[in-house]
Write a protein that holds these residues in place. Sequence first.
Motif, PDB file in Angstrom:
ATOM      1  N   ALA A  81       0.848  -1.186   0.000  1.00  0.00           N
ATOM      2  CA  ALA A  81       0.000   0.000   0.000  1.00  0.00           C
ATOM      3  C   ALA A  81       0.885   1.238   0.000  1.00  0.00           C
ATOM      4  CB  ALA A  81      -0.915   0.004   1.211  1.00  0.00           C
ATOM      5  N   TYR A  82       0.601   2.154  -0.905  1.00  0.00           N
ATOM      6  CA  TYR A  82       1.332   3.424  -0.990  1.00  0.00           C
ATOM      7  C   TYR A  82       0.358   4.564  -0.753  1.00  0.00           C
ATOM      8  CZ  TYR A  82       5.355   1.072  -3.033  1.00  0.00           C
ATOM      9  OH  TYR A  82       6.446   0.261  -3.238  1.00  0.00           O
ATOM     10  N   ARG A  83       0.761   5.542   0.046  1.00  0.00           N
ATOM     11  CA  ARG A  83      -0.042   6.741   0.275  1.00  0.00           C
ATOM     12  C   ARG A  83      -0.015   7.596  -0.986  1.00  0.00           C
ATOM     13  NH1 ARG A  83      -3.457   6.259   4.277  1.00  0.00           N
ATOM     14  NH2 ARG A  83      -2.556   4.977   5.897  1.00  0.00           N
ATOM     15  N   MET A  84      -1.172   8.167  -1.319  1.00  0.00           N
ATOM     16  CA  MET A  84      -1.326   8.887  -2.582  1.00  0.00           C
ATOM     17  C   MET A  84      -1.108  10.399  -2.453  1.00  0.00           C
ATOM     18  SD  MET A  84      -4.679   6.808  -3.948  1.00  0.00           S
ATOM     19  CE  MET A  84      -4.879   7.858  -5.403  1.00  0.00           C
ATOM     20  N   ALA A  85      -0.679  10.997  -3.565  1.00  0.00           N
ATOM     21  CA  ALA A  85      -0.550  12.455  -3.651  1.00  0.00           C
ATOM     22  C   ALA A  85      -1.940  13.077  -3.550  1.00  0.00           C
ATOM     23  CB  ALA A  85       0.112  12.847  -4.963  1.00  0.00           C
ATOM     24  N   ALA A  86      -2.005  14.328  -3.156  1.00  0.00           N
ATOM     25  CA  ALA A  86      -3.272  15.058  -3.063  1.00  0.00           C
ATOM     26  C   ALA A  86      -3.905  15.195  -4.443  1.00  0.00           C
ATOM     27  CB  ALA A  86      -3.047  16.431  -2.449  1.00  0.00           C
ATOM     28  N   SER A  87      -5.230  15.209  -4.459  1.00  0.00           N
ATOM     29  CA  SER A  87      -6.013  15.420  -5.687  1.00  0.00           C
ATOM     30  C   SER A  87      -5.582  14.483  -6.807  1.00  0.00           C
ATOM     31  CB  SER A  87      -5.906  16.880  -6.135  1.00  0.00           C
ATOM     32  OG  SER A  87      -6.290  17.741  -5.088  1.00  0.00           O
ATOM     33  N   THR A  88      -5.487  13.196  -6.500  1.00  0.00           N
ATOM     34  CA  THR A  88      -4.984  12.209  -7.448  1.00  0.00           C
ATOM     35  C   THR A  88      -5.956  11.043  -7.588  1.00  0.00           C
ATOM     36  OG1 THR A  88      -2.693  12.738  -6.911  1.00  0.00           O
ATOM     37  CG2 THR A  88      -3.077  10.597  -7.897  1.00  0.00           C
ATOM     38  N   VAL A 131       1.912  -1.875 -10.295  1.00  0.00           N
ATOM     39  CA  VAL A 131       0.652  -1.758 -11.032  1.00  0.00           C
ATOM     40  C   VAL A 131      -0.492  -1.697 -10.023  1.00  0.00           C
ATOM     41  CG1 VAL A 131      -0.893  -2.941 -12.648  1.00  0.00           C
ATOM     42  CG2 VAL A 131       1.585  -2.974 -13.030  1.00  0.00           C
ATOM     43  N   ALA A 132      -1.407  -0.758 -10.219  1.00  0.00           N
ATOM     44  CA  ALA A 132      -2.523  -0.570  -9.289  1.00  0.00           C
ATOM     45  C   ALA A 132      -3.411  -1.813  -9.251  1.00  0.00           C
ATOM     46  CB  ALA A 132      -3.346   0.651  -9.688  1.00  0.00           C
ATOM     47  N   ALA A 133      -3.650  -2.338  -8.051  1.00  0.00           N
ATOM     48  CA  ALA A 133      -4.508  -3.503  -7.855  1.00  0.00           C
ATOM     49  C   ALA A 133      -5.964  -3.083  -7.637  1.00  0.00           C
ATOM     50  CB  ALA A 133      -4.010  -4.318  -6.667  1.00  0.00           C
ATOM     51  N   GLU A 134      -6.198  -1.786  -7.558  1.00  0.00           N
ATOM     52  CA  GLU A 134      -7.532  -1.236  -7.325  1.00  0.00           C
ATOM     53  C   GLU A 134      -7.563   0.195  -7.850  1.00  0.00           C
ATOM     54  OE1 GLU A 134      -8.094  -1.033  -3.071  1.00  0.00           O
ATOM     55  OE2 GLU A 134      -6.147  -0.060  -2.781  1.00  0.00           O
ATOM     56  N   SER A 135      -8.752   0.735  -7.993  1.00  0.00           N
ATOM     57  CA  SER A 135      -8.913   2.147  -8.356  1.00  0.00           C
ATOM     58  C   SER A 135      -9.146   2.937  -7.078  1.00  0.00           C
ATOM     59  CB  SER A 135     -10.105   2.341  -9.290  1.00  0.00           C
ATOM     60  OG  SER A 135      -9.879   1.721 -10.530  1.00  0.00           O
ATOM     61  N   ARG A 136      -8.447   4.064  -6.949  1.00  0.00           N
ATOM     62  CA  ARG A 136      -8.592   4.910  -5.761  1.00  0.00           C
ATOM     63  C   ARG A 136      -8.463   6.376  -6.151  1.00  0.00           C
ATOM     64  NH1 ARG A 136      -8.949   1.912  -0.760  1.00  0.00           N
ATOM     65  NH2 ARG A 136      -9.077   3.997   0.087  1.00  0.00           N
ATOM     66  N   THR A 137      -9.155   7.231  -5.378  1.00  0.00           N
ATOM     67  CA  THR A 137      -9.031   8.679  -5.517  1.00  0.00           C
ATOM     68  C   THR A 137      -8.697   9.255  -4.155  1.00  0.00           C
ATOM     69  OG1 THR A 137     -10.616   8.760  -7.340  1.00  0.00           O
ATOM     70  CG2 THR A 137     -10.240  10.818  -6.137  1.00  0.00           C
ATOM     71  N   ASN A 138      -7.726  10.151  -4.133  1.00  0.00           N
ATOM     72  CA  ASN A 138      -7.372  10.859  -2.908  1.00  0.00           C
ATOM     73  C   ASN A 138      -7.666  12.330  -3.109  1.00  0.00           C
ATOM     74  OD1 ASN A 138      -6.256  11.074  -0.257  1.00  0.00           O
ATOM     75  ND2 ASN A 138      -4.451  12.004  -1.166  1.00  0.00           N
ATOM     76  N   GLY A 139      -8.329  12.921  -2.134  1.00  0.00           N
ATOM     77  CA  GLY A 139      -8.566  14.362  -2.155  1.00  0.00           C
ATOM     78  C   GLY A 139      -7.389  15.063  -1.500  1.00  0.00           C
ATOM     79  N   THR A 140      -7.663  15.726  -0.391  1.00  0.00           N
ATOM     80  CA  THR A 140      -6.594  16.362   0.380  1.00  0.00           C
ATOM     81  C   THR A 140      -6.750  15.932   1.822  1.00  0.00           C
ATOM     82  OG1 THR A 140      -7.973  18.315   0.691  1.00  0.00           O
ATOM     83  CG2 THR A 140      -6.382  18.382  -1.116  1.00  0.00           C
ATOM     84  N   PRO A 141      -5.690  15.878   2.555  1.00  0.00           N
ATOM     85  CA  PRO A 141      -4.318  16.189   2.170  1.00  0.00           C
ATOM     86  C   PRO A 141      -3.657  14.983   1.500  1.00  0.00           C
ATOM     87  CG  PRO A 141      -4.343  15.532   4.455  1.00  0.00           C
ATOM     88  CD  PRO A 141      -5.787  15.525   3.984  1.00  0.00           C
ATOM     89  N   ALA A 142      -2.431  15.194   1.034  1.00  0.00           N
ATOM     90  CA  ALA A 142      -1.639  14.078   0.512  1.00  0.00           C
ATOM     91  C   ALA A 142      -1.518  13.037   1.608  1.00  0.00           C
ATOM     92  CB  ALA A 142      -0.255  14.570   0.092  1.00  0.00           C
ATOM     93  N   GLY A 143      -1.618  11.786   1.227  1.00  0.00           N
ATOM     94  CA  GLY A 143      -1.455  10.701   2.178  1.00  0.00           C
ATOM     95  C   GLY A 143      -2.724  10.272   2.885  1.00  0.00           C
ATOM     96  N   ALA A 144      -3.844  10.949   2.645  1.00  0.00           N
ATOM     97  CA  ALA A 144      -5.093  10.589   3.318  1.00  0.00           C
ATOM     98  C   ALA A 144      -5.630   9.240   2.837  1.00  0.00           C
ATOM     99  CB  ALA A 144      -6.135  11.681   3.108  1.00  0.00           C
ATOM    100  N   THR A 145      -5.261   8.838   1.618  1.00  0.00           N
ATOM    101  CA  THR A 145      -5.724   7.583   1.036  1.00  0.00           C
ATOM    102  C   THR A 145      -4.523   6.791   0.557  1.00  0.00           C
ATOM    103  OG1 THR A 145      -7.767   8.649   0.300  1.00  0.00           O
ATOM    104  CG2 THR A 145      -7.191   6.593  -0.787  1.00  0.00           C
ATOM    105  N   ALA A 146      -4.605   5.469   0.703  1.00  0.00           N
ATOM    106  CA  ALA A 146      -3.552   4.586   0.196  1.00  0.00           C
ATOM    107  C   ALA A 146      -4.117   3.729  -0.931  1.00  0.00           C
ATOM    108  CB  ALA A 146      -3.015   3.701   1.311  1.00  0.00           C
ATOM    109  N   ILE A 147      -3.253   3.326  -1.842  1.00  0.00           N
ATOM    110  CA  ILE A 147      -3.634   2.448  -2.939  1.00  0.00           C
ATOM    111  C   ILE A 147      -2.792   1.188  -2.876  1.00  0.00           C
ATOM    112  CG2 ILE A 147      -2.068   3.581  -4.588  1.00  0.00           C
ATOM    113  CD1 ILE A 147      -4.365   2.975  -6.706  1.00  0.00           C
ATOM    114  N   LEU A 148      -3.433   0.047  -3.133  1.00  0.00           N
ATOM    115  CA  LEU A 148      -2.744  -1.237  -3.127  1.00  0.00           C
ATOM    116  C   LEU A 148      -2.103  -1.446  -4.500  1.00  0.00           C
ATOM    117  CD1 LEU A 148      -2.237  -3.625  -1.246  1.00  0.00           C
ATOM    118  CD2 LEU A 148      -4.258  -4.716  -2.240  1.00  0.00           C
TER     119      LEU A 148
END
Length: 150
Positions: free
Chosen positions: A33-40, A70-87
């Motif tokens: 799992a990696y934390r995502m950039a903001a608005s991504t 390679v993304a194992a799922e679809s994810r959207t992160n708003g703000t702040p950066a790191g609020a959401t992780a993607i597998l």
Amino acid sequence: METRSEEEIEKGENMAALTGAYEAKRTVGQQKAYRMAASTTIHKGALVAVNSQGWAVPASDTAGLIVVGVAAESRTNGTPAGATAILVDKSGEYEYAFAGTASQTIVGKLALVTDDNTVNLATTNSIAAGYVTEVPATNRVRIRIDNVTK
């Protein structure tokens, strides 16, 4: 001999050179799992990279990016950066569009990122995606990511 509390060990505090066995807390590593950039937004199946701040972004031919899988799922992160992780899948072979005309002669060559769904043999910033293992069509290639993902 000085002893350390479990809390100190967990935080990595007071770490010195080993003088005996140590449990390094290995993880399997097939997915991470990696934390995502903001608005991504990153879509399932996309090549995923980390930027210079360490946040996950869709792979692109942008200086400084490092492909992590390679993304194992679809994810959207708003703000702040790191609020959401993607597998992210860290190994395997995946099929992507090829920018240009692919032929059997490119098997074994390093494919470089054009965007999160397209690779080529030459790009501006030479962001490694994987090694070509198969050419299923003149506009498609299968790449193995194991030797390039970080």
